[in-house]
Design an enzyme around this catalytic site. Structure first.
Site, PDB file in Angstrom:
ATOM      1  N   LYS A   1      24.056 -35.469 -15.755  1.00 17.47           N
ATOM      2  CA  LYS A   1      23.923 -35.040 -14.362  1.00 17.47           C
ATOM      3  C   LYS A   1      24.881 -35.849 -13.488  1.00 17.47           C
ATOM      4  O   LYS A   1      25.052 -37.059 -13.704  1.00 17.47           O
ATOM      5  CB  LYS A   1      22.469 -35.231 -13.907  1.00 17.47           C
ATOM      6  CG  LYS A   1      22.160 -34.651 -12.532  1.00 17.47           C
ATOM      7  CD  LYS A   1      20.662 -34.769 -12.218  1.00 17.47           C
ATOM      8  CE  LYS A   1      20.311 -34.194 -10.856  1.00 17.47           C
ATOM      9  NZ  LYS A   1      18.861 -34.272 -10.561  1.00 17.47           N
TER      10      LYS A   1
ATOM     11  N   SER B   1      16.654 -30.242  -9.321  1.00 19.70           N
ATOM     12  CA  SER B   1      18.082 -30.219  -9.050  1.00 19.70           C
ATOM     13  C   SER B   1      18.926 -30.528 -10.277  1.00 19.70           C
ATOM     14  O   SER B   1      20.145 -30.523 -10.193  1.00 19.70           O
ATOM     15  CB  SER B   1      18.402 -31.276  -7.981  1.00 19.70           C
ATOM     16  OG  SER B   1      18.115 -32.587  -8.494  1.00 19.70           O
TER      17      SER B   1
ATOM     18  N   SER C   1      12.430 -32.355 -10.718  1.00 17.71           N
ATOM     19  CA  SER C   1      13.741 -31.878 -11.158  1.00 17.71           C
ATOM     20  C   SER C   1      14.089 -32.127 -12.618  1.00 17.71           C
ATOM     21  O   SER C   1      15.210 -31.825 -13.033  1.00 17.71           O
ATOM     22  CB  SER C   1      14.849 -32.443 -10.265  1.00 17.71           C
ATOM     23  OG  SER C   1      14.955 -31.667  -9.106  1.00 17.71           O
TER      24      SER C   1
END
Lengths: 541, 138
Positions: free
Chosen positions: A144, A222, A246
C-alpha cells in the site's frame, strides 16, 4: 535512486503546483510508464529497522493444489513457498508471471500506482541464487502506498506527498524484505487512507476485481489497490492499513483473508499516519495461513515504535491457522467459543457460516450481548474522537496548502476543531468501552463476530475478515471476527478450520476483458465516477 | 451541588441522539448510576456565530479557510470543496460530535450513592491505547 523522472522535484508556486497535480493524475493512469521506473538499482538498505527474521515452521509450506500448478499466479504464499523450497519454481518465473498479468490487466483494474517491474526482476534473480530460508523467499508483494519504501515514491495518493521519496523502508516493509519478499509495486489507495482508492481529486481508480466492468461495486477502502492486486492475481499477497475497516472491508469485498493485528503487533514506523491510535498495519492475503505467514514476518518489537514494546510474545500464528485433521475431520488446536451478537445471523450467508463453524470439532457458538451503551460509544460522534490525531501531524500542511488535501480536507479541519476536553473524554470512554467488551463479551467467548469493524478499531483489538459466500450476482460476501488483545492466533484458528471445510477462499475472479481504445479513453476521462468532498466526509475511515 | 452542563445538540442531531438513547435503554445499571445532572440549555449558536467561531479557531492555529475556493463550488483542479460547503460541514460537526462528546459524563459504578456520582465519574482515567494497556498493566 529510483525516483520517477517525470515528477518535478520541487513545488515553488501555485502554478507549478497545479502543473504537478496534472502530472500526478496522468501518472497514476500510466502504469506502463511507471513500470519502467524501477530500472535503477536501489541503494543499500537504510531502514530504521535492522532486526532478525523469525523462524517459520514447516506448516508455512503447503503442497500446491493441482489446479494451482498450471499458473504460478494462482499459488498461495504457502504453495509458492513449497514450490520454491523444493526447486520446482524460480522466483524470477513467479515475478515474471505477475508482471505479465499486470501488463495485461492493470489498465482495467488500476490496482497499482507504481509498478517496480525491473527492480522486482532483479530482486527475484538475486533470490534465485540464495537458498530459501523463509516462506516469503522470492514472493512478490503489493505494498500500500502509505508504507515508506526506500528510494521509491510514496504518495498515499495525496498531492501533499506527490514528490516524497522516503529515505528508508517502513519497518513492516523492511521486515518483509528481510524475510525474502519482493516489492512488486505500490498500490492505489484512498487519498491519505480515507476512502476507496481515488486520485487526490476524487476520481475513482481501482475497481473490484470481481466486477471490473462496474466501478460502482464497492471494492472496499482504503487498501483497495492491494485488495484488487491480490484478488486479481497480480501479487501473491500484500499489505494494507486499517483505521476504520480498511483491511477487513476490502478483504470482504474481494474474497480475501485480511488480518488486522492488535495495535502494537506491527510497527507503524515509516507509515504515513492517519490516526495514531487507530492505524493498524496488516496483510490482505488469499487465506488464513498466508495471513499468518505475513503477520509473522511483519510483527515484532521495533525500537522506532514504542507501541510495539512490552507486549506479549507473538504466538505460533501459522500453526494456529493450520487445523488438525483426523480421520477426515478437522478440529482446531485449542477449543474456541465463538460469540454471536444479536441480529448477526439474520443473513442466510451468515447462518450458513455459523452452521459450518458449529460442525467443526473444538468450535462452539455462544450468544453474547452488545455491551452497555454500545451504539453511543462506537457511534459516529465517539468515532470522531480520532480526528485530531490526523490534524495534529498535518498542521504545517493545513497552514500552507489546504487544497493539497484535495477532496479529503474536511476531516482534517474537523480534527482541528475538536477541543482537548472532548478528546480526553473520548480517551476515557475508550477504556470504559474496552472494559465492557472484556467483561460482557469475552467473559462468554474467545472470539466474536463483528457487525462493523469500527468498534474494535477504536479499541485496537484484532480482527480478521474472510469470505463466506457470494451474492447471486457473483460478488463476494465476507464476514469479520474480532478477538481479545493479542489473540490473533484464536482468530486464525477459527478461520483456518473454516477454510479447511469450505472453498470460498479458493475461488478467483475471471480475467477482465482487455480494455478497448474507447474504454481507455473513458478511464482517462475519469468516467469511473468521482467522489466529492462531501462524499469523502461521509465515508472516510 | 448539582452539576450543570450547557448542552446544545441542535435539531440536526437530536433525532440521532434519541435513537441511540432508545437503543441504549438496556444500560439501566450504568445510566442509573450516572451522575445526576441538570441540563441547562444555553442559547444555541446561530450559523453566523458558529462561522465566526470556526474561522477564529482555525485562524488561531494558523489555518486560513480562504485558501479554499469561495462559495460552494469545488476547485476543479484538486476537488477541494468551496469554503461555504466546508463551513456547513464544520458547523454540523460542532453541533454533533463536539457537543455529544462535551456532554458525555463517565458513569459511576452501579449502585453508587447519587450524591457521589459526579465525583465518582471523575475517577476513570483516559487511555490512549486501551488494547496495549492490557499488556502493560499485566
Amino acid at each position: 535512486m529510483n525516483r520517477p523522472t517525470e515528477v518535478p522535484a520541487a513545488e515553488p508556486d501555485r502554478a507549478t503546483s497545479a502543473f504537478n497535480r496534472r502530472l500526478f493524475l496522468a501518472r497514476t493512469a500510466a502504469i506502463t510508464a511507471a513500470a519502467a521506473v524501477g530500472a535503477a538499482a536501489a541503494p543499500a538498505a537504510a531502514s530504521a529497522w535492522s532486526g532478525r527474521t523469525p523462524k517459520f515452521s514447516d506448516a508455512a509450506y503447503a503442497r500446491p493444489r493441482p489446479e494451482a500448478l498450471a499458473d504460478p499466479t494462482e499459488l498461495t504464499v504457502a504453495e509458492a513457498a513449497w514450490m520454491i523450497r523444493y526447486g520446482k519454481l524460480k522466483p524470477a518465473a513467479l515475478v515474471e508471471a505477475y508482471v505479465s498479468r499486470i501488463g495485461a490487466y492493470d489498465a482495467v483494474y488500476q490496482a497499482f500506482n507504481t509498478v517496480l517491474a525491473d527492480q522486482a526482476r532483479a530482486a527475484a534473480t538475486a533470490a534465485g541464487r540464495r537458498t530459501p530460508s523463509t516462506p516469503l523467499h522470492g514472493i512478490p508483494l503489493a505494498i500500500k502506498d502509505n508504507y515508506w519504501t526506500q528510494g521509491v515514491r510514496t504518495t498515499a495518493n495525496s498531492y501533499l506527498f506527490q514528490d516524497f521519496v522516503p529515505p528508508y523502508d517502513a519497518t513492516a516493509v523492511a521486515r518483509l524484505k528481510k524475510a525474502g519478499a519482493i516489492v512488486l509495486g505500490k498500490t492505489q489507495m484512498g487519498p491519505l487512507a480515507t476512502t476507496r482508492a481515488t486520485t487526490p481529486d476524487g476520481r475513482i481508480t481501482t475497481v473490484n476485481a470481481w466486477t471490473p466492468g462496474n466501478p460502482a461495486t464497492d471494492p472496499g477502502g482504503s487498501s483497495t489497490g492491494t485488495a484488487t492486486s491480490v484478488a486479481g492475481r497480480m501479487a501473491t499477497s500484500g499489505t494494507g492499513t486499517q483505521t476504520g475497516g480498511s483491511i477487513t472491508a476490502p478483504s470482504n469485498a474481494q474474497n480475501l483473508t485480511g488480518l488486522k493485528p492488535t495495535m502494537g503487533r506491527v510497527s507503524l514506523a515509516g507509515i504515513i499516519p492517519l490516526s495514531y491510535t487507530r492505524d493498524h498495519p496488516g496483510p490482505l492475503a488469499r487465506d488464513a495461513r498466508d495471513a499468518a505467514i505475513m503477520v509473522t514476518a511483519m510483527a515484532g518489537e521495533d525500537p522506532a515504535d514504542p507501541r510495539t514494546q512490552g507486549l506479549p510474545e507473538i504466538p505460533d500464528l501459522i500453526g494456529a491457522a493450520t487445523p488438525i485433521v483426523s480421520r477426515g475431520r478437522y478440529r482446531v488446536r485449542t477449543k474456541v467459543r465463538v460469540g454471536v451478537l444479536p441480529g448477526y445471523a439474520a443473513d442466510p450467508a451468515r447462518q450458513a457460516f455459523l452452521a459450518a463453524l458449529d460442525k467443526i470439532d473444538g468450535i462452539s457458538l455462544a450468544d453474547v450481548p452488545f455491551p452497555d451503551q454500545w451504539d453511543l460509544l462506537t457511534g459516529t460522534e465517539f468515532n470522531n474522537v480520532r480526528l485530531p490525531e490526523r490534524s495534529e501531524p498535518f498542521m504545517p500542511y493545513l497552514r500552507s496548502d489546504l487544497r493539497g488535501f484535495g477532496v479529503s480536507v474536511t476531516g482534517w479541519l474537523q480534527g482541528a476543531l475538536l477541543g482537548a476536553g472532548e478528546f480526553i473524554t473520548g480517551q476515557r470512554a475508550k477504556l470504559l468501552l474496552l472494559e465492557r467488551v472484556l467483561e460482557q463479551i469475552f467473559a462468554k467467548c474467545d472470539v466474536v463476530v463483528q457487525t462493523s469493524p469500527v468498534p474494535f478499531d477504536i479499541l485496537g483489538l484484532p480482527e480478521i475478515g474472510f469470505p463466506i459466500g457470494f451474492t447471486a450476482a457473483g460478488v463476494p460476501i465476507g464476514t469479520i471476527l474480532g478477538g481479545a488483545p493479542y489473540e490473533e492466533d484464536r482468530l486464525l484458528s477459527v478461520v483456518g478450520a473454516y477454510q479447511a471445510v469450505t472453498d470460498w477462499h479458493h475461488r478467483r475472479p475471471a480475467d477482465p476483458v482487455a480494455p478497448t481504445a474507447s474504454a481507455r479513453s473513458l478511464m482517462a476521462a475519469g468516467d469511473r465516477g468521482r467522489l466529492t468532498a462531501e462524499d469523502v466526509a461521509e465515508q472516510m475511515q | 451541588m448539582p452539576v450543570f452542563l450547557a448542552v446544545d445538540l441542535g435539531a440536526e442531531t437530536g433525532r440521532v441522539q434519541r435513537r441511540k438513547r432508545e437503543r441504549d435503554r438496556a444500560d439501566t445499571a450504568s445510566i442509573r448510576s450516572a451522575p445526576r445532572v441538570a441540563i441547562m440549555a444555553a442559547t444555541p449558536p446561530t450559523d453566523a456565530e458558529l462561522n465566526t467561531m470556526i474561522r477564529a479557531r482555525l485562524a488561531s492555529l494558523g489555518i486560513d479557510l480562504d485558501q479554499l475556493p469561495a462559495g460552494t463550488t469545488a476547485d476543479p483542479a484538486t476537488g477541494s470543496p468551496g469554503r461555504d460547503s466546508v463551513l456547513a460541514s464544520l458547523r454540523s460537526f460542532v453541533r454533533g460530535s463536539v457537543a455529544t462528546l462535551a456532554s458525555f459524563q463517565m458513569p459511576a459504578p452501579a449502585g453508587s450513592d447519587p450524591a457521589h456520582a459526579a465525583a465518582l465519574s471523575q475517577q476513570p482515567a483516559p487511555m490512549l491505547y486501551p488494547s496495549i494497556g492490557t499488556a502493560w498493566r499485566r
